[in-house]
Design a protein around this motif. Structure first.
Motif, PDB file in Angstrom:
ATOM      1  N   ASP A   1       0.847  -1.201   0.000  1.00  0.00           N
ATOM      2  CA  ASP A   1       0.000   0.000   0.000  1.00  0.00           C
ATOM      3  C   ASP A   1       0.879   1.247   0.000  1.00  0.00           C
ATOM      4  O   ASP A   1       1.906   1.303   0.672  1.00  0.00           O
ATOM      5  CB  ASP A   1      -0.876  -0.004   1.256  1.00  0.00           C
ATOM      6  CG  ASP A   1      -1.631   1.288   1.402  1.00  0.00           C
ATOM      7  OD1 ASP A   1      -2.506   1.563   0.566  1.00  0.00           O
ATOM      8  OD2 ASP A   1      -1.306   2.062   2.333  1.00  0.00           O
ATOM      9  N   GLY A   2       0.465   2.240  -0.788  1.00  0.00           N
ATOM     10  CA  GLY A   2       1.227   3.490  -0.826  1.00  0.00           C
ATOM     11  C   GLY A   2       2.362   3.435  -1.821  1.00  0.00           C
ATOM     12  O   GLY A   2       3.339   4.179  -1.718  1.00  0.00           O
TER      13      GLY A   2
ATOM     14  N   ASN B   1      -6.567  14.476   1.628  1.00  0.00           N
ATOM     15  CA  ASN B   1      -5.885  15.104   0.486  1.00  0.00           C
ATOM     16  C   ASN B   1      -6.662  16.360   0.100  1.00  0.00           C
ATOM     17  O   ASN B   1      -7.662  16.294  -0.625  1.00  0.00           O
ATOM     18  CB  ASN B   1      -5.813  14.136  -0.696  1.00  0.00           C
ATOM     19  CG  ASN B   1      -5.048  14.730  -1.874  1.00  0.00           C
ATOM     20  OD1 ASN B   1      -4.948  15.967  -1.995  1.00  0.00           O
ATOM     21  ND2 ASN B   1      -4.502  13.889  -2.719  1.00  0.00           N
TER      22      ASN B   1
ATOM     23  N   ALA C   1       0.045  10.158   1.995  1.00  0.00           N
ATOM     24  CA  ALA C   1      -0.363   9.419   0.793  1.00  0.00           C
ATOM     25  C   ALA C   1       0.045   7.954   0.886  1.00  0.00           C
ATOM     26  O   ALA C   1       0.275   7.289  -0.130  1.00  0.00           O
ATOM     27  CB  ALA C   1       0.209  10.035  -0.482  1.00  0.00           C
TER      28      ALA C   1
ATOM     29  N   PHE D   1      -8.487  10.099   9.793  1.00  0.00           N
ATOM     30  CA  PHE D   1      -8.072   9.900   8.396  1.00  0.00           C
ATOM     31  C   PHE D   1      -9.329   9.839   7.530  1.00  0.00           C
ATOM     32  O   PHE D   1     -10.297   9.156   7.883  1.00  0.00           O
ATOM     33  CB  PHE D   1      -7.303   8.582   8.268  1.00  0.00           C
ATOM     34  CG  PHE D   1      -7.039   8.160   6.836  1.00  0.00           C
ATOM     35  CD1 PHE D   1      -7.940   7.334   6.155  1.00  0.00           C
ATOM     36  CD2 PHE D   1      -5.912   8.606   6.162  1.00  0.00           C
ATOM     37  CE1 PHE D   1      -7.706   6.956   4.837  1.00  0.00           C
ATOM     38  CE2 PHE D   1      -5.671   8.231   4.839  1.00  0.00           C
ATOM     39  CZ  PHE D   1      -6.574   7.408   4.178  1.00  0.00           C
TER      40      PHE D   1
ATOM     41  N   LYS E   1     -12.112   5.984  -3.082  1.00  0.00           N
ATOM     42  CA  LYS E   1     -10.917   5.463  -3.761  1.00  0.00           C
ATOM     43  C   LYS E   1     -10.436   4.155  -3.139  1.00  0.00           C
ATOM     44  O   LYS E   1      -9.980   3.250  -3.856  1.00  0.00           O
ATOM     45  CB  LYS E   1      -9.774   6.492  -3.682  1.00  0.00           C
ATOM     46  CG  LYS E   1      -8.456   5.908  -4.151  1.00  0.00           C
ATOM     47  CD  LYS E   1      -7.283   6.860  -4.134  1.00  0.00           C
ATOM     48  CE  LYS E   1      -6.049   6.189  -4.719  1.00  0.00           C
ATOM     49  NZ  LYS E   1      -4.851   7.035  -4.680  1.00  0.00           N
TER      50      LYS E   1
ATOM     51  N   ARG F   1     -10.093   0.534  -0.965  1.00  0.00           N
ATOM     52  CA  ARG F   1     -10.817  -0.729  -1.121  1.00  0.00           C
ATOM     53  C   ARG F   1     -11.268  -1.250   0.236  1.00  0.00           C
ATOM     54  O   ARG F   1     -10.537  -1.181   1.226  1.00  0.00           O
ATOM     55  CB  ARG F   1      -9.889  -1.753  -1.788  1.00  0.00           C
ATOM     56  CG  ARG F   1      -9.912  -1.746  -3.309  1.00  0.00           C
ATOM     57  CD  ARG F   1      -9.396  -0.490  -3.975  1.00  0.00           C
ATOM     58  NE  ARG F   1      -8.030  -0.151  -3.589  1.00  0.00           N
ATOM     59  CZ  ARG F   1      -7.166   0.477  -4.400  1.00  0.00           C
ATOM     60  NH1 ARG F   1      -7.538   0.778  -5.621  1.00  0.00           N
ATOM     61  NH2 ARG F   1      -5.960   0.792  -3.983  1.00  0.00           N
TER      62      ARG F   1
ATOM     63  N   GLU G   1      -8.158  -3.085   2.510  1.00  0.00           N
ATOM     64  CA  GLU G   1      -7.599  -1.858   3.105  1.00  0.00           C
ATOM     65  C   GLU G   1      -8.487  -1.415   4.263  1.00  0.00           C
ATOM     66  O   GLU G   1      -8.087  -1.447   5.425  1.00  0.00           O
ATOM     67  CB  GLU G   1      -7.499  -0.750   2.036  1.00  0.00           C
ATOM     68  CG  GLU G   1      -6.406  -1.009   1.003  1.00  0.00           C
ATOM     69  CD  GLU G   1      -6.379   0.018  -0.135  1.00  0.00           C
ATOM     70  OE1 GLU G   1      -7.424   0.609  -0.467  1.00  0.00           O
ATOM     71  OE2 GLU G   1      -5.277   0.220  -0.702  1.00  0.00           O
TER      72      GLU G   1
HETATM   73  P1  P6P Z   1      -3.894  10.199  -3.197  1.00  0.00           P
HETATM   74  C1  P6P Z   1      -2.083   4.816  -1.870  1.00  0.00           C
HETATM   75  O1  P6P Z   1      -2.130   4.824  -3.292  1.00  0.00           O
HETATM   76  C2  P6P Z   1      -3.515   4.891  -1.364  1.00  0.00           C
HETATM   77  O2  P6P Z   1      -4.230   3.788  -1.801  1.00  0.00           O
HETATM   78  C3  P6P Z   1      -3.518   5.032   0.142  1.00  0.00           C
HETATM   79  O3  P6P Z   1      -2.483   4.335   0.751  1.00  0.00           O
HETATM   80  C4  P6P Z   1      -3.390   6.529   0.346  1.00  0.00           C
HETATM   81  O4  P6P Z   1      -3.951   6.971   1.565  1.00  0.00           O
HETATM   82  C5  P6P Z   1      -4.139   7.101  -0.847  1.00  0.00           C
HETATM   83  O5  P6P Z   1      -4.129   6.078  -1.857  1.00  0.00           O
HETATM   84  C6  P6P Z   1      -3.466   8.334  -1.401  1.00  0.00           C
HETATM   85  O6  P6P Z   1      -4.296   8.826  -2.431  1.00  0.00           O
HETATM   86  O7  P6P Z   1      -5.109  10.484  -4.059  1.00  0.00           O
HETATM   87  O8  P6P Z   1      -3.667  11.251  -2.140  1.00  0.00           O
HETATM   88  O9  P6P Z   1      -2.646   9.879  -3.979  1.00  0.00           O
END
Ligand code: P6P
Length: 374
Positions: A160-161, A249, A285, A301, A315, A317, A321
């Motif tokens: 993830d990330g 974000n 992110a 969060f 966005k 899952r 997640e």
């Molecule tokens: P954005 C990483 O791609 C993720 O799935 C999460 O870990 C994270 O919180 C989010 O997307 C970040 O999204 O739109 O800020 O790049």
């Protein structure tokens, strides 16, 4: 663990005349130890005791909560895979594992090389464990059948990330374990609510490699030591009910629904606004890093539904997640919703189902969720 000084109850076969009672500064409930001490000056007792390793923790925790040994076996298999992934992540460019893989996953997202590597490491490891009936991965369109007679289903986001990998910012592996229902393995076998999870966890590849594990009886935190062992470094962290720290974000602000617009505007108004206090913002992110910060010091969060793709509820899952992380958050005294209902109560409709996410310190999550229910 250090015992700075101590008193012990009358020891058998001892000629000690006074009573002693240990005042232990930090101890695991089941930690037992032998003490040999100097009766001339019992106040100067210094005893260094090892913190339990993951295998010691599992042995005791499974017994204490009458959990099946197979569950411990599946957890150990996942953790061994995470140790291998940690080794790859740590080497980065030196192992040639950075950059794009040149492929896309079922989410139509460009895959990083480490996404593919981590995914394969987990599949290869889980395929060797007969207790695993099947697995589902963010990087696999369909579930993967392992052993029809297996007892457990494992779902995971292998890395993830991953947008952070090439810039050396923390990433992580998230996993969820369900019991396989009776009958032949199918996609439907996996579509169980988050409350049905028998375990969940994540491994955070950061300045330390840390494992956070929940077997539905509290949360345990382990740190990978120099010898390659996960050692328990914290037990049952509690998320503060209130917080001044939010994670979202902000660049998506114009796309949010009105309740989220209102909620964030109130936070930004600080002590001059209806919330009456100033807030701070964080955005890594990398969801695993955000959630770990919240587990350690509180916070909220959010990844809300937005108008960029009205067909998508969010966005992130649900199955690999939001649900595994929500179990940990709830077990640590926080809460988690999709802005309308408790995350763990959602009845899944698809392996890769997306969901809006609001999770963390209870006071803030409840407030933000109420705004969406008005
Ligand atoms: P954005 C990483 O791609 C993720 O799935 C999460 O870990 C994270 O919180 C989010 O997307 C970040 O999204 O739109 O800020 O790049």
């Amino acid at each position: 663990m250090r015992v700075e000084y101590g008193h012990a109850n009358r020891l058998p076969e001892s000629n000690i005349s006074t009573q002693f009672k240990f005042n232990v500064t930090a101890c695991e409930p089941y930690q037992t130890f032998q003490v040999a001490f100097n009766t001339d000056n019992p106040q100067n007792i210094l005893i260094e005791l090892p913190m339990p390793t993951l295998s010691q923790f599992l042995q005791q925790h499974l017994a204490e909560h009458q959990l099946p040994a197979e569950l411990g076996s599946v957890v150990s298999t996942i953790v061994q895979a995470c140790q291998t992934i940690s080794g790859q992540v740590r080497q980065g460019a030196l192992a040639g594992v950075l950059g794009e893989a040149g492929s896309s996953n079922v989410q139509d997202e460009a895959q990083k090389k480490l996404d593919v590597i981590a995914n394969q490491i987990l599949i290869d490891s889980l395929s060797t464990n007969p207790a695993v009936a099947g697995l589902a991965s963010e990087e696999e369109e369909q579930f993967v059948s392992i052993n029809e007679q297996g007892r457990y289903l494992v779902l995971f986001d292998p890395l993830d990330g991953s947008s952070n990998i090439d810039i050396n910012i923390s990433v992580g592996t998230i996993f969820s374990i369900l019991e396989k229902p009776a009958g032949p393995l199918s996609t439907q076998s996996f579509l169980q609510s988050g409350r049905a999870q028998v375990a969940s966890g994540y491994t955070l590849y950061g300045p330390q490699t840390q494992l956070v594990l929940c077997l539905s009886h509290g949360v345990a935190v382990f740190t990978l030591d120099a010898g390659g062992q996960f050692v328990q470094t914290q037990l049952n962290p509690k998320i503060p009910q209130a917080t001044r720290e939010f994670a979202i974000n902000m660049s998506n602000q114009r796309h949010w629904q009105p309740p989220m617009q209102q909620y964030i505007a109130e936070l930004l108004a600080g002590e001059t606004g209806p919330r009456g206090k100033n807030y701070n913002m964080r955005w890594v992110a990398s969801m695993v890093a955000e959630i770990h910060r919240i587990l350690m010091r509180g916070g909220i969060f959010m990844y809300p539904k937005d108008a960029r793709d009205p067909a998508k509820p969010g966005k992130l899952r649900l199955m690999y997640e939001a649900n595994p992380l929500s179990l940990i958050i709830e077990q640590a005294g926080g809460t988690s919703t999709n802005a309308r209902e408790s995350m763990l109560d959602i009845q899944p409709e698809g392996l890769h189902q997306r969901v809006a996410v609001i999770m963390g310190s209870r006071e803030e999550v409840d407030y933000a969720t109420r705004l969406h229910q008005q």
